[in-house]
Design a protein around this motif. Structure first.
Motif, PDB file in Angstrom:
ATOM      1  N   ALA A 195      -8.683   9.077  -3.190  1.00  0.00           N
ATOM      2  CA  ALA A 195      -8.031  10.309  -2.754  1.00  0.00           C
ATOM      3  C   ALA A 195      -8.988  11.006  -1.790  1.00  0.00           C
ATOM      4  N   PHE A 196      -8.443  11.549  -0.716  1.00  0.00           N
ATOM      5  CA  PHE A 196      -9.250  12.121   0.349  1.00  0.00           C
ATOM      6  C   PHE A 196      -8.807  13.528   0.704  1.00  0.00           C
ATOM      7  N   GLU A 197      -9.763  14.387   1.013  1.00  0.00           N
ATOM      8  CA  GLU A 197      -9.443  15.613   1.719  1.00  0.00           C
ATOM      9  C   GLU A 197      -9.002  15.169   3.100  1.00  0.00           C
ATOM     10  N   CYS A 198      -8.009  15.786   3.644  1.00  0.00           N
ATOM     11  CA  CYS A 198      -7.587  15.404   4.988  1.00  0.00           C
ATOM     12  C   CYS A 198      -7.035  16.624   5.703  1.00  0.00           C
ATOM     13  N   TRP A 199      -7.939  17.482   6.130  1.00  0.00           N
ATOM     14  CA  TRP A 199      -7.525  18.671   6.862  1.00  0.00           C
ATOM     15  C   TRP A 199      -8.238  18.779   8.196  1.00  0.00           C
ATOM     16  N   THR A 254       0.861  -1.184   0.000  1.00  0.00           N
ATOM     17  CA  THR A 254       0.000   0.000   0.000  1.00  0.00           C
ATOM     18  C   THR A 254       0.894   1.229   0.000  1.00  0.00           C
ATOM     19  N   VAL A 255       0.593   2.160  -0.893  1.00  0.00           N
ATOM     20  CA  VAL A 255       1.315   3.431  -0.965  1.00  0.00           C
ATOM     21  C   VAL A 255       0.347   4.513  -0.500  1.00  0.00           C
ATOM     22  N   ILE A 256       0.812   5.352   0.424  1.00  0.00           N
ATOM     23  CA  ILE A 256       0.002   6.470   0.914  1.00  0.00           C
ATOM     24  C   ILE A 256       0.811   7.744   0.716  1.00  0.00           C
ATOM     25  N   VAL A 257       0.202   8.702   0.027  1.00  0.00           N
ATOM     26  CA  VAL A 257       0.838   9.996  -0.226  1.00  0.00           C
ATOM     27  C   VAL A 257       0.110  11.044   0.602  1.00  0.00           C
ATOM     28  N   LEU A 258       0.876  11.851   1.313  1.00  0.00           N
ATOM     29  CA  LEU A 258       0.341  12.946   2.101  1.00  0.00           C
ATOM     30  C   LEU A 258       0.884  14.235   1.491  1.00  0.00           C
ATOM     31  N   GLY A 259       0.066  14.918   0.708  1.00  0.00           N
ATOM     32  CA  GLY A 259       0.560  16.121   0.051  1.00  0.00           C
ATOM     33  C   GLY A 259      -0.525  16.846  -0.716  1.00  0.00           C
ATOM     34  N   ASP A 260      -0.203  18.059  -1.163  1.00  0.00           N
ATOM     35  CA  ASP A 260      -1.186  18.908  -1.833  1.00  0.00           C
ATOM     36  C   ASP A 260      -1.139  18.845  -3.358  1.00  0.00           C
ATOM     37  N   ALA A 261      -0.213  18.092  -3.928  1.00  0.00           N
ATOM     38  CA  ALA A 261      -0.084  17.929  -5.392  1.00  0.00           C
ATOM     39  C   ALA A 261       0.179  19.248  -6.104  1.00  0.00           C
ATOM     40  N   GLY A 307      -4.692  26.748  -9.667  1.00  0.00           N
ATOM     41  CA  GLY A 307      -3.298  27.180  -9.604  1.00  0.00           C
ATOM     42  C   GLY A 307      -2.394  26.064 -10.074  1.00  0.00           C
ATOM     43  N   ASP A 308      -1.404  25.723  -9.257  1.00  0.00           N
ATOM     44  CA  ASP A 308      -0.430  24.701  -9.655  1.00  0.00           C
ATOM     45  C   ASP A 308      -0.761  23.312  -9.100  1.00  0.00           C
ATOM     46  N   SER A 309      -1.984  23.124  -8.592  1.00  0.00           N
ATOM     47  CA  SER A 309      -2.395  21.808  -8.099  1.00  0.00           C
ATOM     48  C   SER A 309      -2.762  20.918  -9.286  1.00  0.00           C
ATOM     49  N   VAL A 310      -2.208  19.701  -9.297  1.00  0.00           N
ATOM     50  CA  VAL A 310      -2.464  18.770 -10.400  1.00  0.00           C
ATOM     51  C   VAL A 310      -3.079  17.457  -9.893  1.00  0.00           C
ATOM     52  N   MET A 311      -3.955  17.557  -8.914  1.00  0.00           N
ATOM     53  CA  MET A 311      -4.598  16.342  -8.387  1.00  0.00           C
ATOM     54  C   MET A 311      -5.274  15.552  -9.499  1.00  0.00           C
ATOM     55  N   ALA A 312      -5.805  16.223 -10.506  1.00  0.00           N
ATOM     56  CA  ALA A 312      -6.480  15.520 -11.610  1.00  0.00           C
ATOM     57  C   ALA A 312      -5.514  14.592 -12.356  1.00  0.00           C
ATOM     58  N   ALA A 313      -4.233  14.891 -12.331  1.00  0.00           N
ATOM     59  CA  ALA A 313      -3.247  14.028 -12.991  1.00  0.00           C
ATOM     60  C   ALA A 313      -2.972  12.770 -12.179  1.00  0.00           C
ATOM     61  N   TYR A 314      -3.115  12.859 -10.860  1.00  0.00           N
ATOM     62  CA  TYR A 314      -2.780  11.743  -9.984  1.00  0.00           C
ATOM     63  C   TYR A 314      -3.994  10.937  -9.517  1.00  0.00           C
ATOM     64  N   TYR A 337     -10.186  23.316  -3.758  1.00  0.00           N
ATOM     65  CA  TYR A 337      -8.934  23.913  -4.228  1.00  0.00           C
ATOM     66  C   TYR A 337      -8.080  22.975  -5.074  1.00  0.00           C
ATOM     67  N   TRP A 338      -8.484  21.728  -5.166  1.00  0.00           N
ATOM     68  CA  TRP A 338      -7.738  20.795  -6.001  1.00  0.00           C
ATOM     69  C   TRP A 338      -7.854  21.260  -7.456  1.00  0.00           C
TER      70      TRP A 338
END
Length: 176
Positions: free
Chosen positions: A151-155, A94-101, A137-144, A133-134
């Protein structure tokens, strides 16, 4: 686990690092990486340090996170991560990424992220920004996001609780 520790996620990275600290007490085969422009494995820091304060201090001073330009480079992160863990990716991983992309205009290398996720059994992304906000600007969540199991909001802690429920096999996600 990969945790973005760049300035765009400063407040969230403290939260995420505390989650990583707790997970290292639970899972013995967990490998953790932090990144800005390049990755640095911090598994040994979590295994060696018992207090979160000591973990934070060690990561801030000794982790060797390359931040030459001051800008996150997700494309380079995927390249380095794949090179380091390629042999350990398998259907039970399992791979878990914690970031804003947020790529700062750099190539997101979604092809490399896709290669990582294709080899892993599950891939989850926790984004500390509201979904609204995904992809602005420079957020590329749609690519990932298409390459993720989810994928989850986690704030908020409620978001984290929902993520844990899904990962643990639950099907529902608590309302915000």
């Amino acid at each position: 686990m990969l945790c973005d520790v760049s300035t765009s996620v400063t407040s969230a990275s403290v939260f995420f690092l505390s989650v990583l600290h707790a997970l290292h007490d639970t899972f013995r085969k967990l490998r953790s990486f932090v990144f800005v422009e390049r990755i640095s494995e911090v598994t040994d820091v979590f295994e060696r340090e018992r207090s979160f304060e000591a973990v934070s201090r060690a990561i801030a001073s000794d982790a060797g996170v390359a931040d030459i330009s001051g800008y996150t480079d997700y494309g380079r992160v995927w390249e380095e991560f794949l090179a380091q863990i390629e042999d350990e990716l398998h259907p039970r991983a399992t791979v878990i990424v914690l970031g804003d992309a947020r790529t700062n205009g750099r190539d997101p290398r979604a092809d490399l992220f896709a290669a990582i996720t294709a080899r892993a059994g599950r891939t989850f992304w926790l984004n500390p920004e509201p979904r609204l906000y995904w992809n602005y600007g420079d957020s590329v969540m749609a690519a990932y996001e298409p390459h993720c199991t989810a994928a989850f909001e986690c704030w908020t802690t409620r978001h984290l609780e929902g993520f844990v429920n899904v990962v643990a096999g639950g099907t529902s996600f608590p309302a915000a």
